[in-house]
Design an enzyme around this catalytic site. Structure first.
Site, PDB file in Angstrom:
ATOM      1  N   GLY A  56      11.855  80.138  -4.373  1.00  0.00           N
ATOM      2  CA  GLY A  56      10.436  79.264  -4.557  1.00  0.00           C
ATOM      3  C   GLY A  56      10.514  78.084  -4.050  1.00  0.00           C
TER       4      GLY A  56
ATOM      5  N   HIS B  16       7.520  75.828   0.722  1.00  0.00           N
ATOM      6  CA  HIS B  16       6.872  74.597   1.571  1.00  0.00           C
ATOM      7  C   HIS B  16       6.570  75.524   2.972  1.00  0.00           C
ATOM      8  CE1 HIS B  16      10.864  75.071   3.550  1.00  0.00           C
ATOM      9  NE2 HIS B  16      11.383  74.639   2.428  1.00  0.00           N
TER      10      HIS B  16
ATOM     11  N   GLY C 179       7.698  75.733   5.700  1.00  0.00           N
ATOM     12  CA  GLY C 179       9.066  76.592   6.252  1.00  0.00           C
ATOM     13  C   GLY C 179       8.958  78.016   5.824  1.00  0.00           C
ATOM     14  N   HIS C 180       8.825  78.120   4.527  1.00  0.00           N
ATOM     15  CA  HIS C 180       8.648  79.285   3.858  1.00  0.00           C
ATOM     16  C   HIS C 180       7.467  80.095   4.385  1.00  0.00           C
ATOM     17  CE1 HIS C 180      11.105  77.348   0.692  1.00  0.00           C
ATOM     18  NE2 HIS C 180      12.065  78.324   0.841  1.00  0.00           N
TER      19      HIS C 180
ATOM     20  N   GLY D 260      15.160  81.544   7.771  1.00  0.00           N
ATOM     21  CA  GLY D 260      14.912  80.355   8.621  1.00  0.00           C
ATOM     22  C   GLY D 260      16.183  79.960   9.366  1.00  0.00           C
TER      23      GLY D 260
END
Ligand code: PAF
Length: 255
Positions: free
Chosen positions: A6, A9, A11-12, A122
């Site tokens: 959770g 941002h 990136g996710h 990531g």
């Protein structure tokens, strides 16, 4: 599947977009996994923004969001743990005892619960991706792991759920992680091959910005063993505390 804790941002969301481009159905997993917090780390302070996370996932077309409870993930009597060997020992493993045991265990559990064909991680958590690859290879887990590039703010700071904790002053100084990687890249491009000299330069930069160093390391990206000479593509990895907020970043140095 896109596994997350959770506090989402860009990136996710880039992982969600990659999954949507490759797959018919994209499942996001949101679970703040207690077992991957080291004894000195404060689980209760981890940012929790569930409704905003769901809205973001919805806006990029996520098909399903799975938000398991502690009782669903660690059922009474849970006592099986994945201990990953050498690749989990240096860098994050050394600074965060038990961290990768918790990560490998919860990731294996989520892969079994969701049974995705592909799972997205990531590059910022380089060692995590390496540990997960090791686990699924060693345990014959039928899933493909895809690792996507780090998404950065305009000044180069890697996006991280922890960036919200930075005061405006610390936020400005946090760019030193990126600047350290840039200086390493420039030194290698200019012909420098001595790892110790590169680490010293990076260290000076970080210290000048008031950063507290957990590690600055140049390692073999396959084994994470320290290198002394940049003779092949080498991972520069660093973990720095800025005003007590711990940030990590990494880059491959190409000789
Ligand atoms: O990278 C993360 O957010 C977590 O370590 C993961 C992979 C979701 C496991 O809890």
């Amino acid at each position: 599947m896109v596994p997350t804790m959770g506090a989402l941002h860009e990136g996710h969301l880039s992982l969600v977009r990659a999954s949507k481009a490759d797959c018919d159905i994209t499942v996001a997993w949101i679970y703040v996994n207690p077992s991957q917090f080291a004894p000195h780390e404060d689980l209760s302070k981890y940012p929790r923004t569930l409704q905003a996370d769901i809205d973001k996932l919805d806006s990029c077309g996520t098909d399903l969001v799975f938000v398991p409870t502690d009782a669903e993930v660690y059922r009474p009597g849970h006592s099986t743990w994945i201990e990953v060997g050498t690749i989990a020992e240096p860098l994050e493993g050394r600074c965060r005892p038990g961290h990768f045991r918790g990560v490998a265990t919860v990731v294996l559990k989520m892969l079994n619960m969701v049974q995705p064909d592909l799972a997205y991680f990531g590059q910022k958590d380089f060692q995590q991706a390496a540990v997960i690859r090791r686990t699924i290879a060693d345990l014959d887990v039928p899933v493909e792991i895809r690792v996507c590039p780090t998404i950065r703010e305009n000044d180069g700071l890697a996006m991280s759920s922890r960036n919200v904790y930075l005061s405006p002053d610390a936020r400005q100084r946090a760019v030193v992680l990126w600047n350290g990687l840039e200086i390493a890249r420039r030194m290698v491009a200019a012909g420098q091959r001595d790892a110790a000299i590169i680490v010293r330069q990076m260290t000076e930069l970080v210290v000048a910005a008031g950063g507290e160093i957990d590690y600055i390391a140049l390692v073999d990206p396959n084994t994470l063993a320290a290198v002394t000479e940049i003779a092949f593509p080498t991972l520069a990895a660093l973990a720095i505390k800025i005003d007590g907020i711990r940030l990590i970043d990494n880059a491959i140095l190409e000789p």
